[in-house]
Design a protein around this motif. Structure first.
Motif, mmCIF file in Angstrom:
data_model
loop_
_atom_site.group_PDB
_atom_site.id
_atom_site.type_symbol
_atom_site.label_atom_id
_atom_site.label_comp_id
_atom_site.label_asym_id
_atom_site.label_seq_id
_atom_site.Cartn_x
_atom_site.Cartn_y
_atom_site.Cartn_z
ATOM 1 N N VAL A 1 13.553 8.935 -7.560
ATOM 2 C CA VAL A 1 14.277 8.501 -8.725
ATOM 3 C C VAL A 1 13.053 8.012 -9.922
ATOM 4 O O VAL A 1 12.333 7.107 -9.438
ATOM 5 C CB VAL A 1 15.401 7.601 -8.583
ATOM 6 C CG1 VAL A 1 15.787 6.885 -9.864
ATOM 7 C CG2 VAL A 1 16.534 8.081 -7.845
ATOM 8 N N THR A 2 13.281 8.843 -10.833
ATOM 9 C CA THR A 2 12.120 8.391 -11.804
ATOM 10 C C THR A 2 12.817 7.648 -13.265
ATOM 11 O O THR A 2 14.008 8.384 -13.528
ATOM 12 C CB THR A 2 11.278 9.238 -12.205
ATOM 13 O OG1 THR A 2 11.873 10.545 -12.817
ATOM 14 C CG2 THR A 2 10.195 9.691 -11.075
ATOM 15 N N LEU A 3 12.279 7.136 -14.147
ATOM 16 C CA LEU A 3 12.637 6.656 -15.141
ATOM 17 C C LEU A 3 12.017 6.736 -16.463
ATOM 18 O O LEU A 3 10.798 6.793 -16.475
ATOM 19 C CB LEU A 3 12.856 5.045 -15.079
ATOM 20 C CG LEU A 3 14.003 4.550 -14.225
ATOM 21 C CD1 LEU A 3 13.472 4.238 -12.794
ATOM 22 C CD2 LEU A 3 14.676 3.038 -15.114
ATOM 23 N N LYS A 4 12.519 7.100 -17.588
ATOM 24 C CA LYS A 4 11.792 7.188 -18.860
ATOM 25 C C LYS A 4 12.907 6.478 -20.068
ATOM 26 O O LYS A 4 14.035 6.731 -20.203
ATOM 27 C CB LYS A 4 12.059 8.690 -19.246
ATOM 28 C CG LYS A 4 10.837 8.881 -20.784
ATOM 29 C CD LYS A 4 10.838 10.422 -20.898
ATOM 30 C CE LYS A 4 10.169 10.740 -22.308
ATOM 31 N NZ LYS A 4 9.965 12.025 -22.408
ATOM 32 N N ASN A 5 12.467 5.607 -20.740
ATOM 33 C CA ASN A 5 13.331 4.919 -21.854
ATOM 34 C C ASN A 5 14.444 3.908 -21.012
ATOM 35 O O ASN A 5 15.464 4.011 -21.545
ATOM 36 C CB ASN A 5 13.858 5.801 -22.719
ATOM 37 C CG ASN A 5 12.698 6.266 -23.603
ATOM 38 O OD1 ASN A 5 11.753 5.679 -23.844
ATOM 39 N ND2 ASN A 5 12.972 7.571 -24.289
ATOM 40 N N GLY A 6 14.078 3.629 -19.758
ATOM 41 C CA GLY A 6 14.929 2.713 -19.116
ATOM 42 C C GLY A 6 15.844 3.566 -18.254
ATOM 43 O O GLY A 6 16.798 2.770 -17.520
ATOM 44 N N GLN A 7 16.104 4.965 -18.466
ATOM 45 C CA GLN A 7 17.208 5.668 -17.945
ATOM 46 C C GLN A 7 16.713 6.564 -16.762
ATOM 47 O O GLN A 7 15.496 7.065 -16.874
ATOM 48 C CB GLN A 7 17.799 6.646 -19.191
ATOM 49 C CG GLN A 7 18.291 5.930 -20.260
ATOM 50 C CD GLN A 7 18.904 6.821 -21.216
ATOM 51 O OE1 GLN A 7 19.379 7.696 -20.973
ATOM 52 N NE2 GLN A 7 18.732 6.437 -22.551
ATOM 53 N N VAL A 8 17.540 6.816 -15.768
ATOM 54 C CA VAL A 8 17.238 7.649 -14.640
ATOM 55 C C VAL A 8 17.303 9.053 -15.351
ATOM 56 O O VAL A 8 17.998 9.489 -15.984
ATOM 57 C CB VAL A 8 18.180 7.286 -13.507
ATOM 58 C CG1 VAL A 8 18.175 8.655 -12.479
ATOM 59 C CG2 VAL A 8 18.320 6.014 -12.965
ATOM 60 N N GLN A 9 16.200 9.840 -14.916
ATOM 61 C CA GLN A 9 15.956 11.068 -15.197
ATOM 62 C C GLN A 9 16.752 12.202 -14.267
ATOM 63 O O GLN A 9 16.953 13.344 -14.779
ATOM 64 C CB GLN A 9 14.371 11.426 -15.227
ATOM 65 C CG GLN A 9 13.725 10.680 -16.198
ATOM 66 C CD GLN A 9 13.959 10.865 -17.616
ATOM 67 O OE1 GLN A 9 13.852 11.948 -18.227
ATOM 68 N NE2 GLN A 9 14.673 9.883 -18.076
ATOM 69 N N GLN A 10 16.930 11.882 -13.319
ATOM 70 C CA GLN A 10 17.574 12.926 -12.354
ATOM 71 C C GLN A 10 19.165 12.810 -12.624
ATOM 72 O O GLN A 10 19.698 11.620 -12.825
ATOM 73 C CB GLN A 10 17.340 12.509 -10.733
ATOM 74 C CG GLN A 10 15.808 12.940 -10.390
ATOM 75 C CD GLN A 10 14.786 11.903 -11.043
ATOM 76 O OE1 GLN A 10 15.045 10.841 -11.068
ATOM 77 N NE2 GLN A 10 13.718 12.440 -11.188
ATOM 78 N N SER A 11 19.741 13.906 -12.279
ATOM 79 C CA SER A 11 21.205 14.336 -12.594
ATOM 80 C C SER A 11 22.034 14.373 -11.524
ATOM 81 O O SER A 11 23.102 14.102 -11.308
ATOM 82 C CB SER A 11 21.373 14.950 -13.715
ATOM 83 O OG SER A 11 20.954 14.453 -14.913
ATOM 84 N N ASN A 12 21.505 15.585 -10.552
ATOM 85 C CA ASN A 12 22.316 16.426 -9.676
ATOM 86 C C ASN A 12 21.301 16.854 -8.492
ATOM 87 O O ASN A 12 20.303 16.735 -8.672
ATOM 88 C CB ASN A 12 23.202 17.367 -10.322
ATOM 89 C CG ASN A 12 24.411 17.411 -9.343
ATOM 90 O OD1 ASN A 12 24.594 17.504 -8.157
ATOM 91 N ND2 ASN A 12 25.547 17.448 -10.231
#
Length: 570
Positions: A493-504
């Motif tokens: 699980v990685t983050l960019k701008n505080g948001q998780v980048q993975q979705s499904n």
């Protein structure tokens, strides 16, 4: 219950057992395979409403404004609810609620995490390892003296494991009906008693006013379903609307706003003496604390709960590990409690704050720690010039005969090669642990061409004292290995701008049937005196054997998971 209790109690001798130790088919297989098994989503009752919830994009985000002008009007939509931490669309059926939710335009208040990235997290953890003193979990002997001894070799390494999500096949959800002074729930919970106590605490009522009907079946938990977020959503909405409410989170919502295995970075310094003995081990961990996280603050703010009540509640028994001065899970199966006999040991942990909420993940702290420990043990075996399996047996000494037997059986099953030459294209790796009342070891053989890994064999041996159901034990072992392979090679699980980048599943892949290797497995029966369990053992045992095997195949040490981050693929 009215019968007298015998004194002493005489158990049936093992020679007379007729069921324990056999392979019994599970009674739920037919119902699961024919679609007759009942899950939370199948529950219905008169007047039931359905809610879809959108939480904030970053941890702690709250609703600034809601614009529903673009939402199509439908008689199925009952209301749009501002929950503070998120927005719920409530409808007469789940599909209407889910379809309407993306039509809302929601603005969110800023949080301290809004600009945070995975690279920022990596730097902060590296800085903590370098510059912050941790809480000491164990200190024996004199590591510095061991490192300075004549003929000693000092090896230093840093290991990193990523945030991981649970990805239960049944998405998160719960059903609640607040009525007549009680809170009644139909929930796929991982712990019904904890749910009763937690909801009573958060809703400022007595536990006897909370009634939980546990769902007949649960589509996976792995630690995720002991958190109360989806349950609190259903309770809060039911209390507000005066009707029963069922919440089903989308896969994307759960992956973006759920709970995670903590990111962890560990620095290990270890010493072998001139005779090839492991004489010192210094272990420093930077990680979020699972045990001390308790009921997350974002859950409490849903009800406006007084945050000062959290600590007394936890110390009164809300978390059994809360009173320890350091996070127990961060150090589990490190030298804080490992079976290896090493005279000079120091273990400390720096508790970090993070942008994602931490919780138990299958095998908890062990999932990252065994990768780090068993990878470093291999590095020390190479430094000592000793074959990795023999090196582990030497470290166990005479205090863990069950562990010695597990390793001996493993060596026979896989025809263990002994000392290997790195870079040959093919390699064997090994991992060993004791925990959960059991001993286990896994050996994996890989063939590597470029960065492409072919898993040739996976061989495991375990001693859980007594195997009650051979078929179920084998299934747990196989499932745990598949989980472990996916986590070791593919998942993060990685983050960019505080948001998780993975979705499904598309960008958080798992192993499918075509990737799963043949799994060979054997149990060693040491008897009823040491009964344990294997349900959480296989998963943490996989990563180190894969990484160690890749080293012997390629000569490259992988110290950060997943292996995909270093360019490897299956």
């Amino acid at each position: 219950a009215k019968m007298p209790i015998p004194d002493p109690i005489t158990l049936r001798p093992q020679s007379e057992w007729k069921i324990i130790g056999t392979a019994m088919p599970r009674l739920d297989i037919v119902r699961k395979c024919t679609g007759k098994a009942s899950y939370n989503f199948d529950f219905r009752m008169p007047g039931l409403l359905h809610a879809a919830v959108q939480r904030g994009p970053t941890r702690g985000a709250t609703v600034k404004s809601i614009d529903g002008s673009a939402m199509k009007k439908s008689p199925d939509i009952k209301s749009v609810e501002n929950l503070g931490y998120g927005v719920a669309v409530v409808a007469t059926n789940p599909w209407a609620a889910r379809n309407a939710l993306p039509q809302l335009k929601i603005a969110w208040n800023a949080t301290p995490y809004d600009s945070l990235s995975s690279e920022d997290i990596e730097k902060s953890y590296a800085d903590a390892l370098a510059n912050t003193s941790g809480k000491v979990a164990k200190h024996d002997g004199d590591f510095d003296a061991a490192a300075k001894a004549p003929g000693a070799k000092l090896v230093e390494a840093e290991y990193t494991v990523p945030f991981l999500h649970h990805m239960c096949m049944e998405p998160m959800g719960s059903t609640a009906f607040v009525h007549d002074g009680i809170i009644e729930m139909w929930a796929p919970t991982n712990g019904a008693s904890g749910l009763v106590d937690g909801i009573a605490f958060l809703m400022n009522t007595k536990p006897e006013n909370v009634v939980v009907h546990r769902s007949e079946f649960i589509g996976g938990s792995f630690g995720r379903r002991d958190r109360l977020d989806q349950d609190m959503e259903a309770v809060q909405l039911s209390a507000k609307l005066g009707a029963p409410v069922q919440v089903i989170q989308s896969r994307e919502n759960d992956l973006h706003h759920g709970y995670y295995r903590p990111y962890q970075k560990t620095r290990i310094r270890a010493v072998v003496d001139g005779q090839g003995n492991l004489t010192g081990w210094q272990h420093k961990i930077a990680s979020q604390a699972i045990a001390h996280s308790g009921h997350d603050l974002s859950e409490l703010q849903w009800t406006g709960f007084d945050e000062s009540k959290i600590e007394p509640y936890l110390k009164a028994g809300g978390s059994p590990f809360y009173n320890m001065p350091f996070d127990f899970f961060s150090v589990s199966n490190t030298p804080f409690g490992w079976p290896y006999q090493v005279p000079n040991v120091h273990v400390e942990v720096v508790e970090m704050e993070g942008p994602l909420k931490p919780t138990y993940w299958r095998s908890v702290g062990t999932s990252g720690n065994i990768f780090q420990i068993e990878s470093m043990i291999d590095e020390m075996a190479v430094a000592a010039g000793v074959a990795p399996l023999a090196f582990r047996k030497k470290l166990l000494g005479d205090k863990h005969p069950r562990g010695i037997k597990v390793l001996d059986e493993l060596a026979v099953m896989c025809n263990w090669p002994g000392v290997q030459k790195p870079g040959s294209g093919t390699g064997w790796g090994i991992g060993f642990m004791n925990g959960f009342g059991a001993y286990g070891a896994i050996a994996i053989q890989v063939q590597v061409q470029g960065k492409r890994i072919a898993i040739k064999r996976v061989v495991g041996v375990a001693d859980q004292g007594v195997t009650v159901n051979k078929d179920q034990t084998e299934a747990q072992w196989q499932g745990g290995i598949i989980d472990g392979l996916a986590a070791a090679i593919l998942q993060q699980v990685t983050l960019k701008n505080g948001q998780v980048q993975q979705s499904n599943w598309g960008d958080y892949p798992t192993f499918t049937l075509r990737n799963v290797p043949s799994i060979e497995f054997k149990t060693v029966e040491s008897g009823p005196a040491g009964v344990g369990g294997l349900s959480e053992m296989a998963t943490p045992l996989v990563a180190a054997p894969i990484a160690n095997a890749v080293y012997f195949a390629t000569g490259t040490r992988v110290r950060e998971l997943p292996l995909a981050k270093a360019g490897f693929s299956i």
